[in-house]
Write a protein that holds these residues in place. Structure first.
Motif, PDB file in Angstrom:
ATOM      1  N   PHE A   1       2.699  -7.479  -5.872  1.00  0.00           N
ATOM      2  CA  PHE A   1       3.662  -8.146  -5.284  1.00  0.00           C
ATOM      3  C   PHE A   1       4.587  -8.451  -6.499  1.00  0.00           C
ATOM      4  N   GLY A   2       5.865  -7.951  -6.594  1.00  0.00           N
ATOM      5  CA  GLY A   2       6.689  -8.221  -7.815  1.00  0.00           C
ATOM      6  C   GLY A   2       6.516  -6.934  -8.952  1.00  0.00           C
ATOM      7  N   ALA A   3       5.665  -6.150  -8.593  1.00  0.00           N
ATOM      8  CA  ALA A   3       5.596  -5.076  -9.595  1.00  0.00           C
ATOM      9  C   ALA A   3       6.664  -4.074  -9.518  1.00  0.00           C
ATOM     10  N   ARG A   4       7.111  -3.546 -10.601  1.00  0.00           N
ATOM     11  CA  ARG A   4       8.144  -2.431 -10.532  1.00  0.00           C
ATOM     12  C   ARG A   4       7.531  -1.430 -11.360  1.00  0.00           C
ATOM     13  N   ILE A   5       7.848  -0.193 -10.319  1.00  0.00           N
ATOM     14  CA  ILE A   5       7.276   1.193 -11.215  1.00  0.00           C
ATOM     15  C   ILE A   5       8.748   1.966 -11.343  1.00  0.00           C
ATOM     16  N   HIS A   6       8.606   2.159 -12.744  1.00  0.00           N
ATOM     17  CA  HIS A   6       9.714   2.769 -13.357  1.00  0.00           C
ATOM     18  C   HIS A   6       9.302   4.373 -13.618  1.00  0.00           C
TER      19      HIS A   6
ATOM     20  N   CYS B   1       0.790  -1.255  -0.259  1.00  0.00           N
ATOM     21  CA  CYS B   1      -0.041   0.007   0.038  1.00  0.00           C
ATOM     22  C   CYS B   1       0.851   1.366  -0.082  1.00  0.00           C
ATOM     23  N   PHE B   2       2.060   1.331   0.680  1.00  0.00           N
ATOM     24  CA  PHE B   2       2.913   2.380   0.942  1.00  0.00           C
ATOM     25  C   PHE B   2       3.394   2.676  -0.644  1.00  0.00           C
ATOM     26  N   LYS B   3       3.889   1.477  -1.370  1.00  0.00           N
ATOM     27  CA  LYS B   3       4.546   1.630  -2.569  1.00  0.00           C
ATOM     28  C   LYS B   3       3.140   2.190  -3.417  1.00  0.00           C
ATOM     29  N   ILE B   4       2.258   1.750  -3.458  1.00  0.00           N
ATOM     30  CA  ILE B   4       1.028   2.392  -4.335  1.00  0.00           C
ATOM     31  C   ILE B   4       0.949   4.014  -3.978  1.00  0.00           C
ATOM     32  N   ALA B   5       0.774   4.073  -2.769  1.00  0.00           N
ATOM     33  CA  ALA B   5       0.723   5.498  -2.237  1.00  0.00           C
ATOM     34  C   ALA B   5       1.502   6.383  -2.924  1.00  0.00           C
ATOM     35  N   ILE B   6       2.939   6.074  -3.057  1.00  0.00           N
ATOM     36  CA  ILE B   6       3.810   6.884  -3.621  1.00  0.00           C
ATOM     37  C   ILE B   6       3.793   7.117  -5.165  1.00  0.00           C
ATOM     38  N   PHE B   7       3.255   5.768  -5.867  1.00  0.00           N
ATOM     39  CA  PHE B   7       2.915   6.023  -7.299  1.00  0.00           C
ATOM     40  C   PHE B   7       1.864   6.753  -7.380  1.00  0.00           C
TER      41      PHE B   7
ATOM     42  N   GLY C   1      -8.088   9.014 -16.820  1.00  0.00           N
ATOM     43  CA  GLY C   1      -8.452   7.975 -16.830  1.00  0.00           C
ATOM     44  C   GLY C   1      -7.428   6.980 -17.047  1.00  0.00           C
ATOM     45  N   LEU C   2      -6.436   7.137 -17.895  1.00  0.00           N
ATOM     46  CA  LEU C   2      -5.535   6.084 -18.205  1.00  0.00           C
ATOM     47  C   LEU C   2      -4.542   5.877 -17.071  1.00  0.00           C
ATOM     48  N   GLN C   3      -4.410   6.744 -15.916  1.00  0.00           N
ATOM     49  CA  GLN C   3      -3.615   6.730 -14.790  1.00  0.00           C
ATOM     50  C   GLN C   3      -4.325   5.724 -13.964  1.00  0.00           C
ATOM     51  N   HIS C   4      -5.759   5.933 -14.177  1.00  0.00           N
ATOM     52  CA  HIS C   4      -6.481   4.834 -13.086  1.00  0.00           C
ATOM     53  C   HIS C   4      -6.417   3.441 -13.573  1.00  0.00           C
ATOM     54  N   PHE C   5      -6.345   3.258 -14.924  1.00  0.00           N
ATOM     55  CA  PHE C   5      -6.322   2.133 -15.569  1.00  0.00           C
ATOM     56  C   PHE C   5      -4.593   1.207 -15.170  1.00  0.00           C
ATOM     57  N   LYS C   6      -3.891   2.114 -14.987  1.00  0.00           N
ATOM     58  CA  LYS C   6      -2.469   1.619 -14.602  1.00  0.00           C
ATOM     59  C   LYS C   6      -2.586   1.407 -12.937  1.00  0.00           C
ATOM     60  N   PHE C   7      -3.332   2.019 -12.305  1.00  0.00           N
ATOM     61  CA  PHE C   7      -3.668   1.628 -10.605  1.00  0.00           C
ATOM     62  C   PHE C   7      -4.500   0.440 -10.462  1.00  0.00           C
ATOM     63  N   ALA C   8      -5.296   0.039 -11.467  1.00  0.00           N
ATOM     64  CA  ALA C   8      -5.984  -1.103 -11.621  1.00  0.00           C
ATOM     65  C   ALA C   8      -5.172  -2.283 -11.963  1.00  0.00           C
ATOM     66  N   GLN C   9      -4.183  -1.938 -12.789  1.00  0.00           N
ATOM     67  CA  GLN C   9      -3.314  -3.130 -12.773  1.00  0.00           C
ATOM     68  C   GLN C   9      -2.338  -3.652 -11.583  1.00  0.00           C
TER      69      GLN C   9
ATOM     70  N   PHE D   1       2.147  10.534 -13.434  1.00  0.00           N
ATOM     71  CA  PHE D   1       2.547  10.855 -15.119  1.00  0.00           C
ATOM     72  C   PHE D   1       3.876  10.642 -15.094  1.00  0.00           C
ATOM     73  N   GLY D   2       4.221   9.891 -16.230  1.00  0.00           N
ATOM     74  CA  GLY D   2       5.721   9.627 -16.689  1.00  0.00           C
ATOM     75  C   GLY D   2       6.438   8.308 -16.022  1.00  0.00           C
ATOM     76  N   ARG D   3       5.495   7.758 -15.296  1.00  0.00           N
ATOM     77  CA  ARG D   3       6.010   6.333 -14.732  1.00  0.00           C
ATOM     78  C   ARG D   3       5.174   5.244 -15.186  1.00  0.00           C
ATOM     79  N   GLU D   4       5.709   4.217 -15.448  1.00  0.00           N
ATOM     80  CA  GLU D   4       5.266   2.785 -15.907  1.00  0.00           C
ATOM     81  C   GLU D   4       5.275   1.726 -14.877  1.00  0.00           C
ATOM     82  N   ILE D   5       4.401   0.837 -14.971  1.00  0.00           N
ATOM     83  CA  ILE D   5       4.206  -0.482 -14.227  1.00  0.00           C
ATOM     84  C   ILE D   5       4.923  -1.632 -14.913  1.00  0.00           C
TER      85      ILE D   5
END
Length: 120
Positions: free
Chosen positions: A115-120, A41-47, A101-109, A52-56
């Motif tokens: 776990f194991g997801a990397r945020i670039h 949850c902390f990782k998602i909060a930072i994201f 909306g596209l950012q929310h689609f990234k949050f849905a993923q 914008f400008g970051r990918e999963i």
């Protein structure tokens, strides 16, 4: 453009969403069993704070990550993913809202498999 998108994001709800994710992480960290989920949850909060400008990049999890992702998906993930998909669809109704909306689609993923997801 990413900087402007992030500033607009913060002003119109991004800071509130990040605080909610952070508080959820604090609540989950109360028990020892919930600590790994709280850390996600902390990782998602930072994201969510600056999306914008970051990918999963999903994947890259071992057996432990697979087990935690399954537990997360059953207990938290599907509700979070549906919520972000609905909010993203509402934002995509207008042309101005499409980037948000596209950012929310990234949050849905990320809400499905943190776990194991990397945020670039």
């Amino acid at each position: 453009m990413n900087f402007i998108g992030n500033i607009i994001w913060l002003l119109f709800g991004g800071i509130i969403a990040a605080i909610v994710w952070f508080l959820a992480g604090l609540i989950l960290c109360v028990t020892i069993i919930g600590i790994p989920f709280g850390l996600q949850c902390f990782k998602i909060a930072i994201f969510v704070l600056w999306p914008f400008g970051r990918e999963i990049e999903l994947g890259n999890f071992g057996a432990g990550g697979l087990i935690f992702n399954i537990i997360w998906l059953i207990v938290f993930g599907w509700e979070l993913a549906i919520t972000h998909l609905v909010i993203g669809a509402v934002f995509c109704i207008t042309i101005i809202g499409i980037p948000f909306g596209l950012q929310h689609f990234k949050f849905a993923q990320l809400g499905l498999l943190p776990f194991g997801a990397r945020i670039h």
